[in-house]
Design a protein around this motif. Structure first.
Motif, PDB file in Angstrom:
ATOM      1  N   SER A 135       8.679   3.702   5.201  1.00 11.14           N
ATOM      2  CA  SER A 135       9.571   2.707   5.801  1.00 11.14           C
ATOM      3  C   SER A 135       9.935   1.594   4.822  1.00 11.14           C
ATOM      4  O   SER A 135      11.025   1.038   4.870  1.00 11.14           O
ATOM      5  N   ALA A 337       7.665  -1.093  12.164  1.00 10.15           N
ATOM      6  CA  ALA A 337       6.839  -2.166  11.591  1.00 10.15           C
ATOM      7  C   ALA A 337       7.552  -3.514  11.740  1.00 10.15           C
ATOM      8  O   ALA A 337       6.931  -4.521  12.118  1.00 10.15           O
ATOM      9  N   LYS A 348      -3.264  -3.815  13.263  1.00  2.78           N
ATOM     10  CA  LYS A 348      -2.870  -2.468  12.838  1.00  2.78           C
ATOM     11  C   LYS A 348      -4.099  -1.616  12.553  1.00  2.78           C
ATOM     12  O   LYS A 348      -5.008  -2.054  11.854  1.00  2.78           O
ATOM     13  N   HIS A 383       2.688   9.432  11.793  1.00  8.28           N
ATOM     14  CA  HIS A 383       2.914  10.725  11.164  1.00  8.28           C
ATOM     15  C   HIS A 383       2.063  11.780  11.865  1.00  8.28           C
ATOM     16  O   HIS A 383       1.029  12.201  11.346  1.00  8.28           O
ATOM     17  N   HIS A 390      -0.382   5.173  13.438  1.00  7.78           N
ATOM     18  CA  HIS A 390      -0.545   3.726  13.311  1.00  7.78           C
ATOM     19  C   HIS A 390      -0.824   3.209  14.719  1.00  7.78           C
ATOM     20  O   HIS A 390       0.102   3.012  15.509  1.00  7.78           O
ATOM     21  N   ASN A 392      -1.193   0.691  16.554  1.00  7.15           N
ATOM     22  CA  ASN A 392      -0.954  -0.752  16.468  1.00  7.15           C
ATOM     23  C   ASN A 392      -0.980  -1.413  17.844  1.00  7.15           C
ATOM     24  O   ASN A 392      -0.539  -0.833  18.839  1.00  7.15           O
ATOM     25  N   GLU A 429      -3.484   5.932   5.254  1.00 13.57           N
ATOM     26  CA  GLU A 429      -2.517   5.808   4.160  1.00 13.57           C
ATOM     27  C   GLU A 429      -2.342   4.385   3.638  1.00 13.57           C
ATOM     28  O   GLU A 429      -1.813   4.204   2.545  1.00 13.57           O
ATOM     29  N   HIS A 430      -2.763   3.378   4.340  1.00  9.89           N
ATOM     30  CA  HIS A 430      -2.527   2.000   3.895  1.00  9.89           C
ATOM     31  C   HIS A 430      -3.581   1.488   2.916  1.00  9.89           C
ATOM     32  O   HIS A 430      -3.395   0.444   2.311  1.00  9.89           O
TER      33      HIS A 430
HETATM   34  C1  MLT Z   1       5.138   3.291   8.823  1.00  9.16           C
HETATM   35  O1  MLT Z   1       4.808   4.469   8.832  1.00  9.16           O
HETATM   36  O2  MLT Z   1       6.223   2.892   9.287  1.00  9.16           O
HETATM   37  C2  MLT Z   1       4.182   2.303   8.211  1.00  9.16           C
HETATM   38  O3  MLT Z   1       3.105   2.857   7.582  1.00  9.16           O
HETATM   39  C3  MLT Z   1       4.128   0.981   8.882  1.00  9.16           C
HETATM   40  C4  MLT Z   1       3.063   0.454   9.828  1.00  9.16           C
HETATM   41  O4  MLT Z   1       1.929   0.893   9.953  1.00  9.16           O
HETATM   42  O5  MLT Z   1       3.317  -0.544  10.530  1.00  9.16           O
END
Ligand code: MLT
Ligand code: ZN
Length: 481
Positions: A135, A337, A348, A383, A390, A392, A429-430
């Motif tokens: 993103s 996001a 997150k 994903h 995520h 969140n 992934e972050h």
């Molecule tokens: C996403 O896949 O858009 C990002 O990794 C962003 C998010 O976790 O907020």
């Protein structure tokens, strides 16, 4: 950092190479989420690998910590210095060269400061595809993308950033340059050193350039935005698509109804193309064939979705009729996001679990979080094809952002307890950054963390690269002091 050192750095880095004014450093000093307020002593902006090496050598001699920074899009504070005013940020933004691109080898050699979007465009211009899409690709830079082993929307088809790297050029902690820019698809000469630096979050060396593996350019794409009754049905649809043509499936992205609602509410011009539902997926089917391939792709996708509708896996689906519509579908996904940022304070959780455990994970984590902060907005997306969501959480209406953030630790612990029970990861992934160092001991402690410390001590014995990231605080490089 002494004035004498600053003068030396200014002389080596030339005009525009050194920033010390607090106002000019402000944009580098805080992270995208505004979770951390760092206080750098200077921002170094070298324009070449030789300048990076000189800057590192000078800082190393003086024991000055260096925080490498790319597009500053970290979700975990991975590129923000501490607040004590001792560190220098080293920004790669002036290193934007394309050193080579070859359609026969299908490789490109790019410098660290090239944004991911610019690198994608360079590959497309040469008729090829750089199959990494996230993103933040308009700002994220190749160096940071590799240092954090970014994943994103095409991982299920082409792997993470680490799978796309053939070679690297890295400045080491003593200022030496390792020229590992080999363009070889096969090379078994000792350890794969490049893979040590990929995902190291700037703690082992500074990536200055990379050789990336490319794919044939895509000539046809078909996308579908789908509404589904449950996550189980989404997994059934994924399996159906893979059985039919796994090679054509470039992306399979999940969005909860709550998360899509936030985008529709906070991002102007977004429109839901299907009936409202609790779960959505966005499918990208692609082909490298000629124009006829488009029809075939659309027919195949239509057929699979038709079968899924009949069997009840699907509630509704919209197939993109043109590029503009496809872009509109993707906008609904890529603005998550940003929409969550506008909606207020958020917590997150970048989790992954084995695919089949995903429905149980989302249900159990939702229940656990609602018990901690009743009424909070649970807005998972991500994903799904990689088992990476995520998870969140956005502040409930009527609650102060600060009061919600004060519950972060409890909320993350509630989610992570479920994820750990199901054999998953707390950061798919972050990365670990500054935000998640406290989890490393309990999740990766023992032999694994000890090995990581030995690698760190071997490559950066002074601990000058990105201190405070990855390793639990207060334990030094050996873990014992
Ligand atoms: C996403 O896949 O858009 C990002 O990794 C962003 C998010 O976790 O907020
Ligand atoms: Zn993501």
């Amino acid at each position: 950092m002494t004035d004498a050192l600053l003068q030396q750095l200014a002389a080596r880095l030339g005009p525009g190479g050194l920033v010390t004014d607090a106002g000019d450093m402000a944009g580098y000093a805080t992270d995208w989420r505004r979770l951390y307020q760092g206080r750098p002593r200077a921002v170094l902006r070298p324009g070449s690998t030789a300048e990076v090496a000189q800057a590192v050598r000078l800082c190393a001699q003086a024991g000055v910590p260096i925080v490498p920074q790319g597009g500053n899009t970290s979700m975990v504070g991975g590129a923000t210095p501490a607040g004590d005013g001792t560190a220098a940020i080293l920004s790669l933004e002036r290193m934007r060269g394309l050193r080579a691109i070859d359609p026969v080898e299908m490789t490109m050699t790019v410098e660290a400061g090239v944004t991911l979007a610019a690198a994608q465009a360079m590959a497309a211009e040469a008729g090829m595809l750089l199959p990494l899409s996230i993103s933040s690709e308009g700002s994220a830079q190749i160096g940071g993308v590799l240092a954090t082993n970014a994943g994103g929307n095409n991982t299920l088809r082409f792997g993470n950033a680490r799978d796309l790297v053939l070679g690297l050029e890295v400045v080491l902690a003593d200022g030496q340059v390792w020229d590992g820019l080999r363009r070889l698809h096969k090379d078994n000469t000792g350890y794969s050193l490049r893979q040590l630096f990929v995902g190291s979050e700037g703690t082992l060396g500074i990536i200055t350039a990379a050789v990336l593996r490319l794919q044939p350019g895509v000539s046809a794409r078909a996308s579908a935005f789908c509404a589904l009754p449950s996550v189980d049905h989404a997994l059934a649809l994924l399996a159906r698509l893979r059985r039919r043509d796994a090679g054509a499936l470039y992306a399979f992205e999940y969005m909860s109804g709550a998360s899509v609602d936030l985008v529709l509410h906070h991002v102007a011009g977004t429109v839901l193309p299907v009936e409202p539902a609790l779960h959505y997926v966005l499918i990208d089917y692609a082909s490298t064939g000629r124009e006829e391939a488009r029809r075939l792709l659309e027919e195949t996708l239509e057929e699979v979705l038709g079968e899924a509708l009949e069997s009840g896996d699907l509630l509704d689906a919209a197939l993109s009729q043109n590029e503009a519509q496809r872009a509109a579908f993707w906008r609904l996904r890529e603005e998550h996001a940003e929409a969550q940022k506008r909606a207020g304070a958020s917590v997150k959780n970048d989790i992954s679990v084995p695919l089949t455990a995903l429905p149980e994970c989302l249900a159990a984590a939702s229940e656990a979080c609602a018990a901690v902060v009743p009424g909070l907005c649970i807005a998972p997306f991500g994903h799904l094809g990689d088992g990476n969501i995520h998870f969140n959480l956005v502040q409930p209406e009527g609650m102060e952002g600060a009061a919600f953030l004060a519950r972060s630790e409890e909320l993350m612990a509630a989610v992570n307890a479920v994820v750990q029970r199901l054999g998953g990861s707390f950061s798919a992934e972050h990365g670990v950054g500054r935000l998640k160092t406290g989890l490393m001991e309990s999740w990766r402690g023992g032999v694994e963390l000890a090995l990581m410390r030995r690698v760190k001590a071997a490559l950066d014995p002074q601990g000058i690269f990105n201190p405070g990231v990855i390793f639990p605080p207060g334990q030094g490089l050996t873990g014992s002091d």
